[in-house]
Design an enzyme around this catalytic site. Sequence first.
Site, PDB file in Angstrom:
ATOM      1  N   HIS A 175       0.852  -1.187   0.000  1.00  0.00           N
ATOM      2  CA  HIS A 175       0.000   0.000   0.000  1.00  0.00           C
ATOM      3  C   HIS A 175       0.887   1.235   0.000  1.00  0.00           C
ATOM      4  O   HIS A 175       1.684   1.455   0.919  1.00  0.00           O
ATOM      5  CB  HIS A 175      -0.959  -0.028   1.191  1.00  0.00           C
ATOM      6  CG  HIS A 175      -1.963  -1.141   1.061  1.00  0.00           C
ATOM      7  ND1 HIS A 175      -2.404  -1.886   2.118  1.00  0.00           N
ATOM      8  CD2 HIS A 175      -2.582  -1.631  -0.050  1.00  0.00           C
ATOM      9  CE1 HIS A 175      -3.268  -2.793   1.666  1.00  0.00           C
ATOM     10  NE2 HIS A 175      -3.384  -2.663   0.367  1.00  0.00           N
ATOM     11  N   ASN A 252      -3.142  -6.112  -2.584  1.00  0.00           N
ATOM     12  CA  ASN A 252      -3.369  -6.993  -1.440  1.00  0.00           C
ATOM     13  C   ASN A 252      -4.820  -7.479  -1.340  1.00  0.00           C
ATOM     14  O   ASN A 252      -5.269  -7.926  -0.287  1.00  0.00           O
ATOM     15  CB  ASN A 252      -2.943  -6.307  -0.142  1.00  0.00           C
ATOM     16  CG  ASN A 252      -2.703  -7.316   0.967  1.00  0.00           C
ATOM     17  OD1 ASN A 252      -2.208  -8.422   0.715  1.00  0.00           O
ATOM     18  ND2 ASN A 252      -3.063  -6.965   2.193  1.00  0.00           N
ATOM     19  N   ARG A 253      -5.563  -7.373  -2.439  1.00  0.00           N
ATOM     20  CA  ARG A 253      -6.863  -8.060  -2.566  1.00  0.00           C
ATOM     21  C   ARG A 253      -6.879  -8.871  -3.862  1.00  0.00           C
ATOM     22  O   ARG A 253      -7.923  -9.334  -4.283  1.00  0.00           O
ATOM     23  CB  ARG A 253      -8.023  -7.045  -2.601  1.00  0.00           C
ATOM     24  CG  ARG A 253      -8.164  -6.193  -1.356  1.00  0.00           C
ATOM     25  CD  ARG A 253      -8.594  -6.993  -0.126  1.00  0.00           C
ATOM     26  NE  ARG A 253      -8.816  -6.104   1.010  1.00  0.00           N
ATOM     27  CZ  ARG A 253      -7.840  -5.629   1.797  1.00  0.00           C
ATOM     28  NH1 ARG A 253      -6.567  -5.984   1.587  1.00  0.00           N
ATOM     29  NH2 ARG A 253      -8.131  -4.814   2.788  1.00  0.00           N
ATOM     30  N   GLU A 387       1.132  -4.583  11.049  1.00  0.00           N
ATOM     31  CA  GLU A 387       0.729  -3.180  10.890  1.00  0.00           C
ATOM     32  C   GLU A 387       1.594  -2.355  11.839  1.00  0.00           C
ATOM     33  O   GLU A 387       1.481  -2.468  13.059  1.00  0.00           O
ATOM     34  CB  GLU A 387      -0.754  -2.994  11.249  1.00  0.00           C
ATOM     35  CG  GLU A 387      -1.729  -3.753  10.345  1.00  0.00           C
ATOM     36  CD  GLU A 387      -2.059  -3.009   9.051  1.00  0.00           C
ATOM     37  OE1 GLU A 387      -1.551  -1.879   8.859  1.00  0.00           O
ATOM     38  OE2 GLU A 387      -2.814  -3.566   8.249  1.00  0.00           O
TER      39      GLU A 387
HETATM   40 ZN   LIG Z   1      -1.758  -1.676   4.119  1.00  0.00          ZN
END
Ligand SMILES: [Zn+2]
Length: 437
Positions: A175, A252-253, A387
Amino acid sequence: MRVLAPILLWLPAALSITIRSPSFVSYDSYQVVRVKTGQHLRTVQEKLSTLSYEQWNHDIHHHIDILLAPGQLSAFQDLAIDYHVMHENLGDSITAESELKARWKRDFGDLSWYDSYHPYEEHKQYFDDLHAAFPNNSEIVSSGSSYEGRDIYGLHLWGDSGPGKPAVLFHGTVHAREWIAAPVNEYIALQLVTGYNAGNNITQLYLNKYDFYIFPFVNPDGFVYTQTNERLWRKNRQPGPGNSTAIGRDINRNWEFGWDANPLGASTNPASQVYKGEAPSDAPENKGLDKFVRKLRDGAGIKLFIDWHSYGQYILTPFGYKETLYAPELGKWTKAASIVSETIRDSSDAKTTFTFGPSGATLYTTTGAAPDHVYSVGRAEWSFTIELPDTGDFGFVLPPDRIRGTVEEQWAGQQALWELLDEEFFDGEGPAIYLGM
Ligand SMILES: [Zn+2]
């Protein structure tokens, strides 16, 4: 150890992070606020529905972090809800974040690299220099090209007996706006190289046991776009399907495993931040990464996979696509995550802690996400999303003075994790670990 030749290749010092496009979104006078939810979630959502805003977080049980345009601010204040300000003026925060400090000596051993953010080309050079400092035990590898043709480069590191051990695979910056992920990957690579070269026994032990494959930017086009045009860009830069004018797939999907398993886990709308694509791996970045994963699986296998993201301070494991599905390895993953969190807390002045558990149940449902795929298809023994900080003081726009502490504490956390990878420590011993601390 200093390597002189590559340093000569550095471009003249840039005054700012990179050249911004005339259409750079300034976010001048935009505010980011954290709205308290909890038991008032529904009322708060109703009040907010009268405004237009961009939501930054997905787990909204305690709070919602939102970005407000200047024209929305007075209407927001009129709602009389409980909130605090994360960024008083997001434009000022972005400007401050992008001012390159001239202190860095353009030598990978100079830790002031970790006092500011940098352009993509400098990051690439940083890994070339690390490789040059470790020529017999590393190689630059590639998982292919991005949509705009940028190299998805990585550093492959190994120990005494040459390459060929089980893989530790890291992906960073899938991202685009999650800038803290790349320096974390780079610092871990730096510690491995310098520790090994300095004769540090523990570092040598890790490298003798595992082959490390560290990819700090798996979405380079998106990252460059965050520096030239739009700081908050998330996806890749691939055009949408058919007549759609929307840009970008969420890489990431887009992974094959569970891609279509749950309508809540991604979006079929090309304009969405979590657009899954028209088919699994139809993002060129994803296609190359998946090929690389399968190559490692069919070689010595994957011991550990980590997908590095921000923000929120979570250590998440499969499964993301179904919140009620628990993998047989969940016990050992959870215990390891608790040890990593404790180690980081004890190692850092900031006393940083992490929430951990299976990602669907702990955070929210995701389909086609990397950890599910690399575990299920890549057969990784350990598979995590981390994260990174913070928990919402600054969110995606983490000030440069927070980089150094973050990379150092992650290095501490990784060493604790690597100690556990081959341990049978969890077999029926110790207290039960409860999820979702
Ligand atoms: Zn992310």
